[in-house]
Design a protein around this motif. Structure first.
Motif, PDB file in Angstrom:
ATOM      1  N   ASN A 176      84.803  25.827  23.430  1.00 44.70           N
ATOM      2  CA  ASN A 176      85.575  24.580  23.468  1.00 44.70           C
ATOM      3  C   ASN A 176      85.246  23.722  24.682  1.00 44.70           C
ATOM      4  OD1 ASN A 176      87.660  24.874  21.132  1.00 44.70           O
ATOM      5  ND2 ASN A 176      87.581  26.886  22.098  1.00 44.70           N
ATOM      6  N   VAL A 177      84.136  24.019  25.332  1.00 41.08           N
ATOM      7  CA  VAL A 177      83.634  23.175  26.423  1.00 41.08           C
ATOM      8  C   VAL A 177      82.794  22.075  25.790  1.00 41.08           C
ATOM      9  CG1 VAL A 177      82.149  23.105  28.457  1.00 41.08           C
ATOM     10  CG2 VAL A 177      83.684  25.055  28.080  1.00 41.08           C
ATOM     11  N   ASP A 178      83.259  20.840  25.885  1.00 41.60           N
ATOM     12  CA  ASP A 178      82.640  19.742  25.140  1.00 41.60           C
ATOM     13  C   ASP A 178      82.102  18.655  26.056  1.00 41.60           C
ATOM     14  OD1 ASP A 178      83.135  20.944  22.694  1.00 41.60           O
ATOM     15  OD2 ASP A 178      85.099  19.978  22.450  1.00 41.60           O
ATOM     16  N   GLY A 179      81.421  17.696  25.444  1.00 37.61           N
ATOM     17  CA  GLY A 179      80.889  16.551  26.174  1.00 37.61           C
ATOM     18  C   GLY A 179      79.840  16.973  27.181  1.00 37.61           C
ATOM     19  N   VAL A 180      79.867  16.344  28.351  1.00 41.11           N
ATOM     20  CA  VAL A 180      78.854  16.623  29.375  1.00 41.11           C
ATOM     21  C   VAL A 180      79.269  17.743  30.329  1.00 41.11           C
ATOM     22  CG1 VAL A 180      77.903  14.308  29.313  1.00 41.11           C
ATOM     23  CG2 VAL A 180      79.797  14.801  30.866  1.00 41.11           C
ATOM     24  N   MET A 181      80.376  18.404  30.035  1.00 39.16           N
ATOM     25  CA  MET A 181      80.845  19.453  30.936  1.00 39.16           C
ATOM     26  C   MET A 181      79.989  20.713  30.815  1.00 39.16           C
ATOM     27  SD  MET A 181      83.186  17.800  32.382  1.00 39.16           S
ATOM     28  CE  MET A 181      84.232  18.909  33.319  1.00 39.16           C
ATOM     29  N   ASN A 182      79.973  21.498  31.888  1.00 34.83           N
ATOM     30  CA  ASN A 182      79.259  22.776  31.949  1.00 34.83           C
ATOM     31  C   ASN A 182      80.266  23.908  32.073  1.00 34.83           C
ATOM     32  OD1 ASN A 182      76.098  22.324  33.748  1.00 34.83           O
ATOM     33  ND2 ASN A 182      76.941  21.190  32.033  1.00 34.83           N
ATOM     34  N   ALA A 183      79.839  25.112  31.704  1.00 36.26           N
ATOM     35  CA  ALA A 183      80.659  26.300  31.902  1.00 36.26           C
ATOM     36  C   ALA A 183      79.760  27.519  31.928  1.00 36.26           C
ATOM     37  CB  ALA A 183      81.707  26.442  30.807  1.00 36.26           C
ATOM     38  N   VAL A 184      80.127  28.495  32.744  1.00 38.71           N
ATOM     39  CA  VAL A 184      79.397  29.754  32.815  1.00 38.71           C
ATOM     40  C   VAL A 184      80.397  30.889  32.692  1.00 38.71           C
ATOM     41  CG1 VAL A 184      77.852  31.226  34.161  1.00 38.71           C
ATOM     42  CG2 VAL A 184      77.632  28.732  34.314  1.00 38.71           C
ATOM     43  N   LEU A 185      80.124  31.815  31.781  1.00 33.56           N
ATOM     44  CA  LEU A 185      80.954  32.989  31.561  1.00 33.56           C
ATOM     45  C   LEU A 185      80.197  34.202  32.098  1.00 33.56           C
ATOM     46  CD1 LEU A 185      83.536  34.100  30.182  1.00 33.56           C
ATOM     47  CD2 LEU A 185      82.232  34.237  28.054  1.00 33.56           C
ATOM     48  N   VAL A 186      80.832  34.971  32.975  1.00 35.49           N
ATOM     49  CA  VAL A 186      80.193  36.128  33.605  1.00 35.49           C
ATOM     50  C   VAL A 186      81.018  37.369  33.309  1.00 35.49           C
ATOM     51  CG1 VAL A 186      79.355  37.140  35.758  1.00 35.49           C
ATOM     52  CG2 VAL A 186      79.329  34.649  35.466  1.00 35.49           C
ATOM     53  N   GLN A 187      80.360  38.424  32.850  1.00 39.57           N
ATOM     54  CA  GLN A 187      81.028  39.688  32.578  1.00 39.57           C
ATOM     55  C   GLN A 187      80.617  40.705  33.635  1.00 39.57           C
ATOM     56  OE1 GLN A 187      83.130  40.415  29.901  1.00 39.57           O
ATOM     57  NE2 GLN A 187      83.451  42.517  30.579  1.00 39.57           N
ATOM     58  N   GLY A 188      81.576  41.146  34.443  1.00 35.31           N
ATOM     59  CA  GLY A 188      81.330  42.171  35.451  1.00 35.31           C
ATOM     60  C   GLY A 188      82.028  43.461  35.075  1.00 35.31           C
ATOM     61  N   ASP A 189      81.504  44.582  35.516  1.00 40.09           N
ATOM     62  CA  ASP A 189      82.097  45.861  35.120  1.00 40.09           C
ATOM     63  C   ASP A 189      83.457  46.081  35.767  1.00 40.09           C
ATOM     64  OD1 ASP A 189      80.997  46.322  37.708  1.00 40.09           O
ATOM     65  OD2 ASP A 189      80.924  48.475  37.321  1.00 40.09           O
ATOM     66  N   ALA A 190      83.702  45.514  36.934  1.00 35.04           N
ATOM     67  CA  ALA A 190      84.984  45.704  37.620  1.00 35.04           C
ATOM     68  C   ALA A 190      85.984  44.603  37.276  1.00 35.04           C
ATOM     69  CB  ALA A 190      84.767  45.758  39.128  1.00 35.04           C
ATOM     70  N   VAL A 191      85.553  43.371  37.366  1.00 35.96           N
ATOM     71  CA  VAL A 191      86.477  42.246  37.188  1.00 35.96           C
ATOM     72  C   VAL A 191      86.679  41.882  35.726  1.00 35.96           C
ATOM     73  CG1 VAL A 191      84.745  40.411  37.345  1.00 35.96           C
ATOM     74  CG2 VAL A 191      87.061  39.969  38.130  1.00 35.96           C
ATOM     75  N   GLY A 192      85.718  42.240  34.856  1.00 36.22           N
ATOM     76  CA  GLY A 192      85.784  41.811  33.467  1.00 36.22           C
ATOM     77  C   GLY A 192      85.199  40.412  33.328  1.00 36.22           C
ATOM     78  N   PRO A 193      85.690  39.616  32.359  1.00 39.07           N
ATOM     79  CA  PRO A 193      85.130  38.281  32.152  1.00 39.07           C
ATOM     80  C   PRO A 193      85.749  37.245  33.085  1.00 39.07           C
ATOM     81  CG  PRO A 193      86.737  38.721  30.448  1.00 39.07           C
ATOM     82  CD  PRO A 193      86.664  39.973  31.307  1.00 39.07           C
ATOM     83  N   THR A 194      84.917  36.411  33.680  1.00 36.82           N
ATOM     84  CA  THR A 194      85.397  35.260  34.447  1.00 36.82           C
ATOM     85  C   THR A 194      84.621  34.038  33.981  1.00 36.82           C
ATOM     86  OG1 THR A 194      83.805  35.704  36.233  1.00 36.82           O
ATOM     87  CG2 THR A 194      86.021  36.600  36.490  1.00 36.82           C
ATOM     88  N   MET A 195      85.274  32.875  33.963  1.00 35.55           N
ATOM     89  CA  MET A 195      84.599  31.660  33.508  1.00 35.55           C
ATOM     90  C   MET A 195      84.716  30.566  34.560  1.00 35.55           C
ATOM     91  SD  MET A 195      84.722  29.661  29.847  1.00 35.55           S
ATOM     92  CE  MET A 195      85.803  28.284  30.191  1.00 35.55           C
ATOM     93  N   TYR A 196      83.649  29.816  34.726  1.00 35.80           N
ATOM     94  CA  TYR A 196      83.543  28.760  35.729  1.00 35.80           C
ATOM     95  C   TYR A 196      83.227  27.465  34.985  1.00 35.80           C
ATOM     96  CZ  TYR A 196      83.124  33.081  38.262  1.00 35.80           C
ATOM     97  OH  TYR A 196      83.361  34.349  38.725  1.00 35.80           O
ATOM     98  N   TYR A 197      84.076  26.450  35.176  1.00 34.68           N
ATOM     99  CA  TYR A 197      84.012  25.239  34.354  1.00 34.68           C
ATOM    100  C   TYR A 197      84.075  24.010  35.233  1.00 34.68           C
ATOM    101  CZ  TYR A 197      85.993  21.554  31.343  1.00 34.68           C
ATOM    102  OH  TYR A 197      86.233  20.373  30.689  1.00 34.68           O
ATOM    103  N   GLY A 198      83.342  22.981  34.863  1.00 37.38           N
ATOM    104  CA  GLY A 198      83.420  21.731  35.600  1.00 37.38           C
ATOM    105  C   GLY A 198      82.254  20.819  35.289  1.00 37.38           C
ATOM    106  N   PRO A 199      82.143  19.712  36.037  1.00 33.75           N
ATOM    107  CA  PRO A 199      81.048  18.768  35.812  1.00 33.75           C
ATOM    108  C   PRO A 199      79.724  19.351  36.284  1.00 33.75           C
ATOM    109  CG  PRO A 199      82.346  18.100  37.714  1.00 33.75           C
ATOM    110  CD  PRO A 199      83.066  19.269  37.097  1.00 33.75           C
ATOM    111  N   GLY A 200      78.731  19.295  35.425  1.00 37.17           N
ATOM    112  CA  GLY A 200      77.424  19.865  35.755  1.00 37.17           C
ATOM    113  C   GLY A 200      76.475  18.904  36.415  1.00 37.17           C
TER     114      GLY A 200
END
Length: 441
Positions: free
Chosen positions: A280-304
């Motif tokens: 659901n990240v649309d338009g010119v926005m960027n997002a990165v989803l990272v899966q770590g073994d300790a923290v689990g999934p984290t997502m980073y969203y904003g203008p690219g």
């Protein structure tokens, strides 16, 4: 060293006064007091190297030279900020700055992706740092997160929408029903796409960014030449619609994944379940989803991208360097995320034929009995199961019917063999369309 030496201003030289350069000048002028408070000392621009002035920022009170290499040799400069773009001159400029004992901040993803190994080695030998937060995803602090915030984790995979132009085009195709060419023309009219959009729509820009993130996530050397790259120019509006009917959205993803066979590095259009946040990240926005073994999934969203969003990342790097300017090299965060010589040089990047994933396959077939049984048999012979199927009635006067299937997970080489045999059927016309599917769960 005297206690008051740490109050000496950090002296910055900026090379390049384009969009990001002017944004950096403006943000530093506007927020200089807060920046100084955060790093415990003033930060001053002492020189700018630019071929021409930029009316978007005021440099009348600054020392401006038309020769950018003057900045690299200026003894008054502590940190050189490279914002000229390209790789040839930029590489020479950064090496010159390093040779003169200057720290470097850059927003140049192509430079880091293609020459980062060489530059990091040169910087380590000279005892200086290279910072490059702005090279990936504009103002999103993904480099710092991978290099510092997630260091306790074993990163399992990451996936990112890391090119705003491509994301805008796919969003327009879905929301407005535009064809790829129509959406691209709209992106160009709005200034989101260049006159020559190849780097964006064919995935080269995303591949540069992916290999940088992967090198930090998996402590491996930068290997841009190993990234599998596929663009979005072949995505048709009907694929967008069928994906939606199946509960998916199509996004242009950069994916890095650790497997028993090595570290996958791939950029391609991907079906993602529409319930996922990143879908659901649309338009010119960027997002990165990272899966770590300790923290689990984290997502980073904003203008690219953008002048001040990217300048935000540039200045964050300057502040990080300012905080450790007098520290010994071993006390600073390594440019590559690990100490020189600590990379996993044995890390293998498997070819795309070895990748295992699910697939969306669209076929144009004659409307007659037996076609689907043939397709199913071909898939079965390759060990591929059909998980979902869409087959609509042909339109009046049409003799071909579109057939869309979702497959089970399969090795790419198997899928390629199945597609070749399906395409060779007399009842199948035109090219068989194949798009990879990732659940990211």
């Amino acid at each position: 060293m005297p206690a008051d030496s740490r109050r000496r201003p950090v002296r910055v030289g900026i090379c390049g006064l384009g969009t990001v350069g002017s944004g950096t000048v403006n943000v530093m002028a506007r927020n200089g007091e807060g920046i100084a408070a955060r790093c415990g000392r003033p930060v001053e621009i002492v020189q700018i190297g630019a071929r021409r002035d930029n009316p978007d920022c005021d440099t009348s009170a600054l020392n401006v030279t038309r020769e950018i290499f003057d900045v690299a040799s200026n003894p008054e400069v502590d940190v050189l900020v490279e914002l000229i773009g390209g790789t040839t001159v930029a590489r020479e400029l950064v090496l010159a700055a390093i040779a003169n004992g200057k720290h470097v901040v850059t927003a140049n993803k192509a430079l880091i992706a293609e020459f980062g190994n060489e530059l990091f080695a040169a910087a380590a030998e000279r005892g200086v740092s290279i910072a490059y937060e702005a090279s990936v995803a504009g103002g999103i602090p993904i480099i710092k997160s991978l290099r510092e915030g997630l260091v306790s984790n074993r990163i399992q995979w990451l996936a990112g929408i890391i090119n705003g132009t491509g994301n805008y085009i796919l969003t327009e195709m879905r929301d407005q029903g535009r064809s790829f060419n129509e959406a691209l023309a709209q992106a160009q009219a709005l200034g989101y796409a260049e006159a020559d959009p190849t780097f964006d729509v064919e995935g080269v820009d995303a591949a540069h960014k992916l290999v940088i993130m992967a090198s930090l996530a998996f402590a491996m050397p930068l290997q841009f030449d190993k990234v599998y790259t596929e663009g979005i120019s072949g995505i048709a509006i009907e694929d967008i619609r069928y994906a939606d009917e199946l509960g998916y959205r199509i996004k242009h993803l950069g994916i890095a994944r650790a497997t028993e066979h090595g570290i996958e590095l791939r950029v391609h259009p991907t079906l993602i379940p529409r319930r996922r946040l990143i879908a659901n990240v649309d338009g010119v926005m960027n997002a990165v989803l990272v899966q770590g073994d300790a923290v689990g999934p984290t997502m980073y969203y904003g203008p690219g991208a953008g002048a001040e969003a990217t300048a935000s990342a540039v200045i964050a790097d300057i502040v990080d360097l300012a905080r450790t300017l007098e520290a010994a090299p071993h006390q600073r965060v390594p440019s590559a995320g690990v100490a020189q010589g600590g990379c996993r040089t044995e890390a293998r990047v498997p070819p795309m034929e070895e990748v295992v994933t699910s697939y969306y396959v669209r076929i144009s077939a004659q409307d007659k009995p037996g076609v689907m049984s043939q397709v199913a048999q071909i898939c079965s012979d390759q060990g591929i199961s059909i998980e979902a199927l869409i087959q609509h009635e042909p339109q009046p006067g049409e003799t071909l019917v579109p057939v869309v299937i979702l497959t089970s997970r399969a090795r790419e080489v198997r899928l390629n063999q199945a597609v070749a045999k399906i395409q060779a059927l007399d009842s199948v016309q035109g090219e068989v369309v194949r798009i990879r599917v990732e659940t990211l769960g």
